[in-house]
Structure formats: C-alpha cells, structure tokens
Design a protein around this motif. Sequence first.
Motif, PDB file in Angstrom:
ATOM      1  N   HIS A  81      33.578  33.797  38.395  1.00  0.00           N
ATOM      2  CA  HIS A  81      33.544  35.264  38.344  1.00  0.00           C
ATOM      3  C   HIS A  81      32.252  35.854  37.806  1.00  0.00           C
ATOM      4  N   ASP A 107      29.555  37.670  35.762  1.00  0.00           N
ATOM      5  CA  ASP A 107      29.637  38.703  34.725  1.00  0.00           C
ATOM      6  C   ASP A 107      30.978  39.434  34.715  1.00  0.00           C
ATOM      7  N   ALA A 108      31.767  39.290  35.772  1.00  0.00           N
ATOM      8  CA  ALA A 108      33.082  39.934  35.763  1.00  0.00           C
ATOM      9  C   ALA A 108      33.958  39.390  34.634  1.00  0.00           C
ATOM     10  N   LEU A 158      29.430  48.861  37.560  1.00  0.00           N
ATOM     11  CA  LEU A 158      30.142  49.331  36.369  1.00  0.00           C
ATOM     12  C   LEU A 158      29.408  50.531  35.744  1.00  0.00           C
ATOM     13  N   GLU A 203      25.794  47.604  35.470  1.00  0.00           N
ATOM     14  CA  GLU A 203      25.970  46.184  35.793  1.00  0.00           C
ATOM     15  C   GLU A 203      26.722  46.032  37.120  1.00  0.00           C
ATOM     16  N   ILE A 204      26.354  45.000  37.882  1.00  0.00           N
ATOM     17  CA  ILE A 204      26.995  44.754  39.178  1.00  0.00           C
ATOM     18  C   ILE A 204      27.908  43.539  39.046  1.00  0.00           C
ATOM     19  N   ILE A 205      29.173  43.688  39.442  1.00  0.00           N
ATOM     20  CA  ILE A 205      30.069  42.528  39.431  1.00  0.00           C
ATOM     21  C   ILE A 205      30.712  42.350  40.807  1.00  0.00           C
ATOM     22  N   ARG A 206      31.162  41.108  41.029  1.00  0.00           N
ATOM     23  CA  ARG A 206      32.055  40.809  42.149  1.00  0.00           C
ATOM     24  C   ARG A 206      33.428  40.557  41.539  1.00  0.00           C
TER      25      ARG A 206
END
Lengths: 478, 478
Positions: free
Chosen positions: A443, A445-446, B183, B187-190
């Motif tokens: 995942h 940084d999620a 976010l 910040e970029i999340i998957r």
Amino acid sequence: MSSSPALSPQPLDQGAPRAALLETLKTRFADRFSASQALREQHGRGESHHTPAIPDAVVFAETTQEVSDIVRLCSQAGVPVIAYGTGTSLEGHLAALQGGISIDLSRMTRILRVGAQDLDATVEAGVTREQLNTHLRDTGLFFPIDPGANASLGGMAATRASGTNAVRYGTMRENVLSLTVVLPSGEIIRTGGRARKSSAGYDLTRLFVGSEGTLGIITEVTLRLYGLPETISAALCSFPTVEQAVAAAISVVQLGIPVARMELMDRGLIDAVNRYSSLSLDVEDTLAFEFHGSPATVAEQVEMVAAIVEENGGLNFAFASTPEERNRLWKARHNAFYAVVSQRPNAKGWSSDVCVPVSELAGCILMTRALLADCSVPAAILGHVGDGNYHVVFAVDPHDKAELAEVAAINTAMVHHAIAVGGTATGEHGVGTGKIGYLRREHGDAVDLMGVIKAAIDPKGIMNPGKILPDDAFPSAR
Amino acid sequence: MSSSPALSPQPLDQGAPRAALLETLKTRFADRFSASQALREQHGRGESHHTPAIPDAVVFAETTQEVSDIVRLCSQAGVPVIAYGTGTSLEGHLAALQGGISIDLSRMTRILRVGAQDLDATVEAGVTREQLNTHLRDTGLFFPIDPGANASLGGMAATRASGTNAVRYGTMRENVLSLTVVLPSGEIIRTGGRARKSSAGYDLTRLFVGSEGTLGIITEVTLRLYGLPETISAALCSFPTVEQAVAAAISVVQLGIPVARMELMDRGLIDAVNRYSSLSLDVEDTLAFEFHGSPATVAEQVEMVAAIVEENGGLNFAFASTPEERNRLWKARHNAFYAVVSQRPNAKGWSSDVCVPVSELAGCILMTRALLADCSVPAAILGHVGDGNYHVVFAVDPHDKAELAEVAAINTAMVHHAIAVGGTATGEHGVGTGKIGYLRREHGDAVDLMGVIKAAIDPKGIMNPGKILPDDAFPSAR
C-alpha cells in the motif's frame, strides 16, 4: 496436535489499573469471567502456526451493551481488548500481544430478524454461517459466503472473509449491509440502515469490514441473503497439468459464465483429501465447479464450461449428481486445510493467501509450483481461482525454526510476486500479525493514512493492538 | 434557465495568503488558471436548485501531480479546494461556501489502461462514462454504471453514484477496484491494487468512494468492466395504478430475476418525457425493463417477468425490439430530469432521492403520491425500483421562497419516512449541502465518528468544506 509455546503478555506498565479491572469484570460477570490458563490459551490462538499470546482474562459477553461496558472499562484502564468469535482465524489475529481482555462473542447467537421480502437478516456477531443457514432452511433463502470454517459472522465481517463462492456472490465486503459496532470508547453505533444502496456519508460499514477488531468490535451484522437456486449442480474435472486447469478457469471468468464455485485442487491436495475424507478422487490437478440457477441456465453454464474444459485438455467432466455426493465433495474441499495438516503428526497448518488479477494467475501458480519443488514439508495448492485467490497449505512443525524459515521464505516470495503483478498479500484471511510485514510494500504511503485513521478512532491503542498496522504507520512513529 | 443569485464567499480571515496563492497559481498555470466571473459562476453550481457559491478561481489540472501541487499550495495557505468534474451533481456539492480553488479535472481524460483479460480499466478522473464506453466499443466490454448524466468517473466515484442498472451491476461502491487520491496534504496515495478481492488492511477505496471531495481528490479510478451481453432486450409495461407497478417490481426483485434495469415512471413523468423527447408512450404509470444475457436466459427472464406483470394487472408488455428503439427509450428516461424541469420556463430541478428496503417501497410511493396531491409545482415520480430507490423531480422557481419551502417540506417528509423504515436520505445523489440536515437522523452517533475521521484526515478543513458533515459532527464543536 501439540500445543505451541505461548508468549506471555508484555510487561505491564499499568499493573494496578489492570488488576482492578480484572476484579471489576470478575465481580460483574461472575462465571462468565475466566482467568483459567486453559481458556486463556485457547483464546490466544487461531487455527494456524502463529505463536499464541494469551490474554489476561476471557469474558463471555451476551449483549452489545455488555460488550460496550467491558470496552468502556478497558478503555478507562488502558487495557487491550481482543474480540473472539470461533477462533478459526489464520493470521494470528487473536494473539494477545500485550495481554488484555478477550471478549468472547460466541454466546451472542441470536438471529434478530430475517427480512424474507428484502432478502436480508440481522444477526448477533456470534452466529455462525451454518447456524444462519440452518435457521433459513424453510425460507427458501440462504447466505452464500463460505470460508470453509464454520466461522462466526462477526468474525467473517471483521476479516473481510470470502471463500469458495465469492466468484458469484462476492465477499463480506459486498454482503454486509450494515453493522452495530462498539467503538473504543464504549460508544455503540450503527453504520447504516437496510437500504440496498446509500450515498449518505462515509462508508463506515466498509471501514469496519476487514478492520480485524482494531477500530471497534462488531456485535451485530445485517447481511444480504439470496434465494436458494432452483437447481444446483456440481462437477469435477481433472487436467494433465495445473497450467491447463488454470487456463480453463481463466477462460470461464473471462467469458463471464456465472459459476457459483470454481476451485482448483492440485494433485497433492486431492491425495490428502482422499485420505482425510475417505474419498477416491483421481489424484490429478482438478477443477471443481458448482452451478446455480434455473434448470435452463444451469444447463447452459454446464455446456459452456464443458466446452472450455475440453478445449483445455480436461480429461473428464464428472457430475456429483446427488445432493449427498455434492455435499461430500464440498465438505472434503472445506476440510482441505485439515487434510494437509493431518498428513504429519503434531503439525500446524500455515496457509498462504495471495490474490492476483486473473490474467496473472497462471504465472503465479507456476512460480509457486517451482518454489514448492524442493520444499521439505507437505504442501498443497488450492484456490478460489475465479477470483485469482489461491493458497498453499503447508503442514509445519511449529517448533522447527529452520522449517518455519523455509516456509516463510516461500510465502514471502509468493507475496512479493503477487504484489508486483498488482495483487494483494491476502485475499481473504486478513493481515493479523502474519501479513503486517507486507503492508507497506502493498500500500505504500496509504499505510500512513490507515495509521491516521486508527490513531483517530482508537487513540489509546487498546483495540487488538499489534494487528494490521506496522509500527511505522502511526504518526507518532514518524 | 435563469441564473440564480450566487452567494459570495464568506469573509476571508486570511486575505493575504489567499491573494498570494492566487498569484502563485496564476503564474504557474497561466491560461489554465481563471478568475473570470463566468467561469467561477459555472464552477460554483451543479444542475439543481441549490444556491451557487463561487470559488475564488478555477484551475484546470492535467495530471495527478498538478492536483497534488495545487492542493499542497492550498493547504499551506489554508484555502479550500473543491474538485470539479462535469458539474452534474444535484445536492450542492460544488458550492464554494468559503470560496477557494475549484480544481477542474475535465481535462484529465486519459484512459490509462484496459485490462481486457481482467475485465478492468484505469482511467483519469475526468473521463466520462460515455467516453469510456466509446473507447471500449471494440473490446466486447462495457462499464455499466449509468446515473443518467454523462458524468465523470471521478465524480461518480466521489458521490457513490449508481443509476438505472444498479439492480444488476451494483453501484460505484461495488465497481471501483481502487483509486489514486490526492490527500489534503498534497500527498498522493493508491488505495489498492487490481485483485478482485483483498483483506489487506482498511478499505480506503470504499472510504473515498462517496466522500464527495471532503477527504481528498480522486484523480484516477480503476473500474470493473463487464462483457457486453450477447442479447439485450427492453420492454415497457403500463399499469392501472402505481401500486400495481410497484408490486410487480417488488416481485421481480424477490424472485431474484436478474433484470439489468427496472425503472418506474409515473404518468406525469411519461407525459413530460413524451413532450421533451417527442415520444408517444401511453401516459400511464409504467415500468421499463432491460434484460441482459444469452438468448436463452433473456427469454427465461422475459417469460418470468411477463407472468409477474400479468399477475399484477399490467396492461401490455411491449418490446423495444431494435437497438434504436431501445436507445431512444433509455435516452428519454435519462432526460427525465430535464423533461420535468422544461415544463416550466426559468425553472430549476429539485430531485429528491430516498432509498428504502424494497418491502417498504409501495408504502413510500403511496405516501409520496399523497404528499404530491396538493403540490403547486410540476412534479413527477421516477425510480430505480429494483433497489428501492426513487426520486421526485420538482420544477421549482429558485427565486420563490414559498415554493422552495413547500418542496422542502415534501422532501423532508419523504426523507423522514424513509429513515423511519430503515432507508436512507440519499440513494445515489450524495449529501452535499442538501442532505446535511438529515445525516444525524439517519446515522445517529455514527456522524460523530465521521467527524473524527474527517478531522484526522483533513485537520485544516480545506477539502470541500461545508459538505456531508453537519457542524456538530466535529470533535471541536462538541
């Protein structure tokens, strides 16, 4: 099976409040409170190889309000709380890593309502899937999700369980309409109503489904039900190679044929199952199918699947024609885990659980086969191949460190490969302690966002600590 | 249609940082930055009666990284951010109640991959459902979710949209596999991979689906696709009374007949649709069906539905036999909102959106009929009755306070009744500003948990402020 050595709780930094809490609970719950060693050991383990860790005490709750009261007391004392259903989890979810109170929900077995017109039911968390289906027997309805074990529905929701017929009916994610949850503060909430769909705010139901007791304790579950199919038919087919079996399965998925079950059992598994369940299946790489529908639609599905099987070199396509034969087949499949484990005295089971995009499945299974070629412990491949989800069950000696390391290396290689091709470290067993080490790889940084959510909802960290989230997920650790 | 008066942003308490932010964005984005009144007004409204509120500026983002950069700058300046897709939302989601930056995603139209073997696709948030289906035309696949409007897929995910064929294929909740999200920190999340199921941690995908831009901005969506059905057939049937139409629909659901669409259109709606779309449908309470499957399964479904229709007094069962006829029918249904609104010059549409357990649907529709008996504005009932979801579309004069109050009272009565019978204030349109007042009635103390989550993920409160959550949801307000 032998008993594994249990970890003691970590040193208590709040011995006095914890001792007072235990006294309070003992007084309040009388014979539904136990600090006996045997009961504590039973509650600190699931069914797998993971090292148990025993709670300080076990309390048998009978109502949501009681769960709330216990959690509130634990919150005040800063003592961990671990929910316990049937103890069938596989990734160390039940280990009381910091001690604390195991809340046993297995006496919460009331079926609160069945909405035959709305195809739904609300049950207490301790109701098992078999209990519910027995209760539904005369209604023409059933609850399809079937992880093999006769797990509690609360536990199934908490681990986002699925199983053999997710390919048709989905997982707990799709089949829980709403939940009653006791939050870490002791507060009781409902996560939704009974409408089939809603856009009214954050999807708290899905947040708690799969949260493994780390955000709250699920005490009631409202589930989707389905009409019993008019016709059910099951069939087995063996293949010269596992690649051909997988190729056939992928074709079935890609053509959108709505099979209810499509299970891969490799020849090693068939051998184990034959011996454990006194069957005489051909010891070959095998696909097992189940078809649900009207007579006409089942006939149509069977015809299409038979053609695919033939194209892929399937050797015979044999029907389990009676309900008894069919039940025997699926019971044998359900016992696959125990069948493999029983091949070796005093062994424990270790089940891997990756899930990948279906297009990647053949490559993953071949890679797994190669990894298993030199494996020194009994191992067999089985899988819900319609979902891209498959398991290797290993029969391990939990005291043999070299062996555990060998299996761990294979498991890690499978997980890393699955994640690399867009898949997941766990399709249905959950993270527990066993998959924590892979969470950031999957995942990125999620994981930090998960830590933010956990810290906000459970600021004292009392809910099943040490599960799902690695230490570095928490804001305070960064 | 007339332009409604727009609210000005609330007084700025950080005028200097906001002005500097606007300068920075203008320099960086040049002609993709606009502070023109017309563009700002367009971006501060959806398609419904809600009072617009205009943002300070609009930025057309072209990549996830650009969205991240904008959000990061807004976060530093403490300035609100509102994501904009196609502007088709119905509950005031786009109103810039505190001003801020509208990030227009409509230029993010790349289809990043189609996994024909895995039946999935990844698209940028600005891709519309029609664009995706046009792109898929030669693959034999399609994306079924269809809210009527040609909405962006990012917007559809953000409002947990569904529409006419959710009864068969589910909603965005079931059909989003994973998301890329920016976010509030930038910040970029998957939120997940491409496996069909996973038990690896909290279900962040479902947390963002339906979060209406209040927790982050969705920039990419991975969706489930389906094989185009071999046969598609549509049929219309009129009924002497709306009760009989609903009774037939409920029977279809309860028997588990897998219709792809099952839409109620009351006689008022048929009349409006006839005029708007130049059709000559019988002006009666009507059910419209669509059937998907193989020729044999479609024939079986049609036969079963025809029998149910007859049992419930249906007067004729007419097929739209050619694709052209079928498309014309569904296009007319999709334009129902505009058809009702166009009955009255300078009107705006107000669409109610409750969803109830199917067993409660007949009672709700009758109660709604009674409420509408004395209604002074044009109103028609339509609904995705297979899900228990129905709408009343009102054509209102947005400047007439008495009229707005009259419709608001009817809407409130419908919502209160729906919640009382286990339903929801919104089946598919979302909360926006329009349903905020009902959230606590529906969810009780669970609203506070939503507030905890929002405050943890968006501590500065910059993400689409004033949407979904009432002020008293936040810990600081209690």
